[in-house]
Design a protein around this motif. Structure first.
Motif, short mmCIF file in Angstrom:
data_model
loop_
_atom_site.label_atom_id
_atom_site.label_comp_id
_atom_site.label_asym_id
_atom_site.label_seq_id
_atom_site.Cartn_x
_atom_site.Cartn_y
_atom_site.Cartn_z
N ARG A 132 -6.13 7.43 -3.33
CA ARG A 132 -6.62 6.28 -2.55
C ARG A 132 -6.84 5.07 -3.46
O ARG A 132 -6.57 3.93 -3.06
CB ARG A 132 -7.91 6.66 -1.84
CG ARG A 132 -7.70 7.56 -0.65
CD ARG A 132 -9.03 8.06 -0.10
NE ARG A 132 -9.89 6.96 0.30
CZ ARG A 132 -9.75 6.29 1.45
NH1 ARG A 132 -8.78 6.62 2.28
NH2 ARG A 132 -10.57 5.31 1.76
N ALA A 133 -7.33 5.29 -4.66
CA ALA A 133 -7.52 4.19 -5.60
C ALA A 133 -6.18 3.55 -5.95
O ALA A 133 -6.07 2.32 -6.03
CB ALA A 133 -8.23 4.69 -6.85
N ARG A 143 -18.07 4.29 -2.66
CA ARG A 143 -18.27 4.58 -1.24
C ARG A 143 -19.61 5.25 -1.03
O ARG A 143 -20.13 5.94 -1.90
CB ARG A 143 -17.18 5.52 -0.72
CG ARG A 143 -15.77 5.02 -0.97
CD ARG A 143 -14.78 5.87 -0.22
NE ARG A 143 -15.08 5.88 1.21
CZ ARG A 143 -14.66 4.92 2.04
NH1 ARG A 143 -13.94 3.93 1.59
NH2 ARG A 143 -14.97 4.98 3.31
N ARG A 192 1.20 4.09 -2.87
CA ARG A 192 0.86 5.47 -2.54
C ARG A 192 2.00 6.42 -2.89
O ARG A 192 1.79 7.48 -3.48
CB ARG A 192 0.53 5.58 -1.05
CG ARG A 192 0.13 6.97 -0.59
CD ARG A 192 -0.20 6.99 0.90
NE ARG A 192 -0.59 8.33 1.33
CZ ARG A 192 -1.80 8.84 1.20
NH1 ARG A 192 -2.77 8.12 0.65
NH2 ARG A 192 -2.08 10.06 1.63
N HIS A 249 -9.30 10.94 -3.95
CA HIS A 249 -9.92 9.73 -4.47
C HIS A 249 -8.95 8.98 -5.39
O HIS A 249 -8.84 7.75 -5.34
CB HIS A 249 -11.20 10.07 -5.23
CG HIS A 249 -12.41 10.19 -4.37
ND1 HIS A 249 -12.90 9.14 -3.62
CD2 HIS A 249 -13.26 11.24 -4.13
CE1 HIS A 249 -13.98 9.52 -2.95
NE2 HIS A 249 -14.21 10.79 -3.24
N LEU A 250 -8.27 9.73 -6.26
CA LEU A 250 -7.33 9.11 -7.19
C LEU A 250 -6.19 8.44 -6.43
O LEU A 250 -5.83 7.28 -6.71
CB LEU A 250 -6.78 10.17 -8.14
CG LEU A 250 -5.69 9.70 -9.11
CD1 LEU A 250 -6.22 8.61 -10.03
CD2 LEU A 250 -5.17 10.88 -9.93
N ARG A 269 0.84 -1.21 0.00
CA ARG A 269 0.00 0.00 0.00
C ARG A 269 0.86 1.24 0.00
O ARG A 269 0.64 2.19 -0.76
CB ARG A 269 -0.91 0.01 1.23
CG ARG A 269 -2.18 -0.79 1.11
CD ARG A 269 -3.11 -0.44 2.25
NE ARG A 269 -4.42 -1.04 2.08
CZ ARG A 269 -5.51 -0.64 2.72
NH1 ARG A 269 -5.43 0.36 3.58
NH2 ARG A 269 -6.66 -1.23 2.52
N ARG A 319 -7.18 -0.68 -6.43
CA ARG A 319 -8.48 -0.88 -7.07
C ARG A 319 -9.39 0.26 -6.70
O ARG A 319 -9.15 0.98 -5.74
CB ARG A 319 -9.11 -2.21 -6.63
CG ARG A 319 -9.38 -2.29 -5.14
CD ARG A 319 -9.82 -3.69 -4.75
NE ARG A 319 -9.98 -3.84 -3.31
CZ ARG A 319 -11.10 -3.61 -2.66
NH1 ARG A 319 -12.17 -3.19 -3.30
NH2 ARG A 319 -11.15 -3.78 -1.35
N ARG A 320 -10.43 0.43 -7.47
CA ARG A 320 -11.40 1.47 -7.20
C ARG A 320 -12.60 0.85 -6.52
O ARG A 320 -13.10 -0.19 -6.93
CB ARG A 320 -11.83 2.15 -8.50
CG ARG A 320 -12.74 3.33 -8.27
CD ARG A 320 -13.05 4.04 -9.58
NE ARG A 320 -13.94 5.16 -9.38
CZ ARG A 320 -14.40 5.93 -10.36
NH1 ARG A 320 -14.03 5.70 -11.60
NH2 ARG A 320 -15.21 6.93 -10.10
N ARG A 321 -13.08 1.52 -5.49
CA ARG A 321 -14.20 0.98 -4.72
C ARG A 321 -15.23 2.06 -4.45
O ARG A 321 -14.90 3.11 -3.91
CB ARG A 321 -13.67 0.44 -3.39
CG ARG A 321 -14.70 -0.04 -2.42
CD ARG A 321 -13.97 -0.63 -1.21
NE ARG A 321 -14.90 -0.94 -0.13
CZ ARG A 321 -15.25 -0.07 0.80
NH1 ARG A 321 -14.75 1.14 0.79
NH2 ARG A 321 -16.08 -0.42 1.75
N ARG A 375 -4.88 1.52 -2.86
CA ARG A 375 -5.55 0.23 -2.65
C ARG A 375 -5.39 -0.71 -3.82
O ARG A 375 -5.67 -1.91 -3.71
CB ARG A 375 -7.03 0.46 -2.40
CG ARG A 375 -7.28 1.17 -1.07
CD ARG A 375 -8.75 1.36 -0.85
NE ARG A 375 -9.02 1.80 0.51
CZ ARG A 375 -10.22 1.97 1.02
NH1 ARG A 375 -11.27 1.72 0.27
NH2 ARG A 375 -10.38 2.38 2.25
#
Length: 426
Positions: free
Chosen positions: A379-380, A389, A96, A376-377, A92, A385-387, A383
Motif C-alpha cells: 500500500r505504501a 493509520r 502497485r 502495508h508495504l 497507483r 508515500r507512507r501514511r 500510494r
C-alpha cells in the motif's frame, strides 16, 4: 452493531482466506518433492497415492482460479477507491504492479520458483488495458482464452501420447536424486537450484497465463455487475449454482487426476490439464457458493468461522509469503532439508497445522491492525508515500448484516472502504 472503525466481514475476504488453504496444499506438495503432489509414484504407500489423486482431482488448479478471480474483482475496487480519493488510478496501479513484481521476483529466487506474483503483476497491466470491456465482452474473452488454451494443451497432449514412450521411474531416478541433493545442500545450493528452475517456471507461467487472465476477467465482470452484492446473500441462488457446477467440476477433476496420478501414465498429463483448464472454474465456483451457503445460516447469524476466514483473507499476501518461507525452511537446506523425504499424507497434515496457525494469527492481527506487513508495504508503494493509520479494533459484524459506517472526512480514509468491506487483494 459494529464498533466504529472496525473492519467488517466481507464475502470476498472469506473466500480469499479459504483459497489460501488450497494454495498452501499445492505449493507444499510441489516443494516437498518432484512426485509428492502426485502421491509419490507407483512405489509409494497406498494412502499417499490416494491422497495425491484426491489433491489433483479436488484441489490443484481450483484454488488458484478462485484467487485469480478475486484479484480481478478487487481490481474494480482499487479503481473506485482511487476515484473516491481524487487520485489518478493509472500511476497507483503502475506502482502497485511494480511493487508486486519486485516482491514476486524476490519470492521466486529466495523461496519458491513457482511464484505467481510476477505473473499477476504482468497480467494486471493487461487487465488495466481491458478495463473498459463490458460484462458480456469480458466473459466472452475469458471463455475464448480458456478454449484456446485447452485446445493447445489437448493437441500437444495427444501428440505426446501417440509419439512418445512412457518415462519409467528408473530413467527418472538419477535426475530426481541430483535435484534432491541440490535442495538439501547449503543456502548457495538452494539459491542456485532456484535460479536454474526459474526459466522452466517462467515458461509454465507463460503457458497458463491465459487461464489466469480469464479468471481476472471473470472477476472484473462479476465486480462490474456487483455479483457479491446482488447474490452474496441469496441462499437459493448460491445453492442452485453450487449444485449445477459441481458435477462438471468433479468430473473434470477426476479426469485430470487419472491422467496425472494414475491409472494412466505420465504421457496423458497434458490431456488432463486440458480438461482441468475447462472444468476447474466450475469446481471453484461450486466451492465458493457452497462455502458462502454454509456461512449463511437461517436469519442474519453468521458463524465465527466467517470472521476468522475473513481476517486471514485481509492479509492474504502476508500469509502467502509466510507459507513459502516456512515451506522453504522445512524442505530445503535452509532448514532440516526434508525434500523428497516426506510422504503426501504427512505433508497434508503439516498443511492443516500451518493453516490453523495462520488463521489464529490472522484473527489476532485483525484485532490490532487493518493490514499485514506485506499489505502495508504494498500500500505504501501504491500510494507513493507512507501514511500512519489509526488502529481499528476487532472483527465483529458481517458485512452482509451490518449497516454501512459513516463516511470519514479524510478522502483517503474514505477510499479505503471498497463498498462491501472487502480489502483489495494482493
Amino acid at each position: 452493531m459494529s464498533r466504529a472503525g472496525a473492519p467488517r466481514v466481507g464475502e470476498l475476504d472469506v473466500l480469499r482466506g479459504f483459497a489460501l488453504f488450497g494454495i498452501l496444499v499445492v505449493n507444499a506438495l510441489l516443494v516437498a518433492g518432484p512426485s509428492t503432489v502426485f502421491g509419490g509414484g507407483p512405489g509409494a504407500p497406498a494412502p499417499d497415492r490416494v491422497a495425491g489423486w484426491l489433491v489433483t482431482a479436488l484441489v490443484t488448479a481450483k484454488f488458484y482460479v478462485l484467487f485469480s478471480f478475486l484479484f480481478g474483482y478487487s481490481f474494480v475496487f482499487q479503481a473506485r477507491a482511487a476515484r473516491r480519493a481524487g487520485a489518478a488510478f493509472a500511476p497507483r496501479h503502475l506502482r502497485r504492479t511494480a511493487g508486486l513484481f519486485v516482491l514476486g521476483a524476490l519470492h521466486a529466487v529466495l523461496l519458491y520458483p513457482g511464484d505467481v506474483l510476477t505473473t499477476y503483476a504482468v497480467l494486471a497491466l493487461v487487465l488495466y488495458g481491458l478495463r473498459g470491456l463490458t460484462v458480456r465482452a469480458a466473459l466472452r474473452l475469458a471463455a475464448t482464452l480458456l478454449l484456446l488454451l485447452s485446445a493447445l494443451l489437448l493437441g500437444y497432449g495427444l501428440l505426446t501420447v501417440a509419439l512418445t514412450e512412457p518415462v519409467t521411474a528408473t530413467a527418472y531416478a538419477p535426475r530426481a536424486a541430483e535435484r534432491a541433493a541440490a535442495y538439501r545442500g547449503d543456502a548457495a545450493s538452494v539459491l542456485g537450484t532456484h535460479l536454474r528452475d526459474l526459466p522452466a517456471a517462467l515458461g509454465t507461467g507463460l503457458l497458463y497465463a491465459p487461464a489466469m487472465l480469464a479468471a481476472f476477467l471473470g472477476g472484473l465482470a462479476a465486480a462490474k455487475s456487483r455479483l457479491a452484492e446482488r447474490r452474496g446473500r441469496d441462499r437459493a441462488w448460491l445453492r442452485r449454482t453450487a449444485l449445477r457446477t459441481l458435477p462438471l467440476g468433479l468430473g473434470g477433476g477426476a479426469v485430470a487426476a487419472c491422467c496425472a496420478s494414475g491409472p494412466l501414465d505420465g504421457r496423458w498429463f497434458l490431456v488432463g490439464q486440458a480438461v482441468s483448464v475447462l472444468t476447474a472454474p466450475a469446481l471453484a465456483t461450486s466451492y465458493a457458493c457452497g462455502l458462502l451457503l454454509l456461512l449463511r445460516r437461517a436469519g442474519d447469524r453468521v458463524p465465527a468461522a466467517a470472521g476468522v476466514l475473513a481476517a486471514a483473507g485481509r492479509v492474504a499476501l502476508s500469509h502467502y509469503l509466510t507459507q513459502s518461507l516456512v515451506l522453504a525452511w522445512v524442505f530445503s537446506g535452509y532448514g532440516p532439508g526434508l525434500h523428497d523425504r516426506v510422504g503426501t499424507v504427512a505433508v497434508l497434515a503439516g498443511c492443516v497445522l500451518l493453516y490453523a496457525v495462520q488463521l489464529a494469527l490472522g484473527a489476532w492481527l485483525a484485532a490490532r491492525t487493518r493490514y499485514g506487513p506485506a499489505e502495508h508495504l504494498l500500500r505504501a508503494v501504491t500510494r507513493g508515500r507512507r501514511r500512519p493509520r489509526a488502529v481499528p479494533r476487532g472483527v465483529t459484524t458481517p458485512a452482509w448484516t451490518a449497516a454501512p459506517p459513516a463516511a470519514p472526512a479524510d478522502p483517503e480514509q474514505r477510499a479505503d472502504r471498497t463498498g462491501d468491506g472487502v480489502r483489495p487483494a494482493p
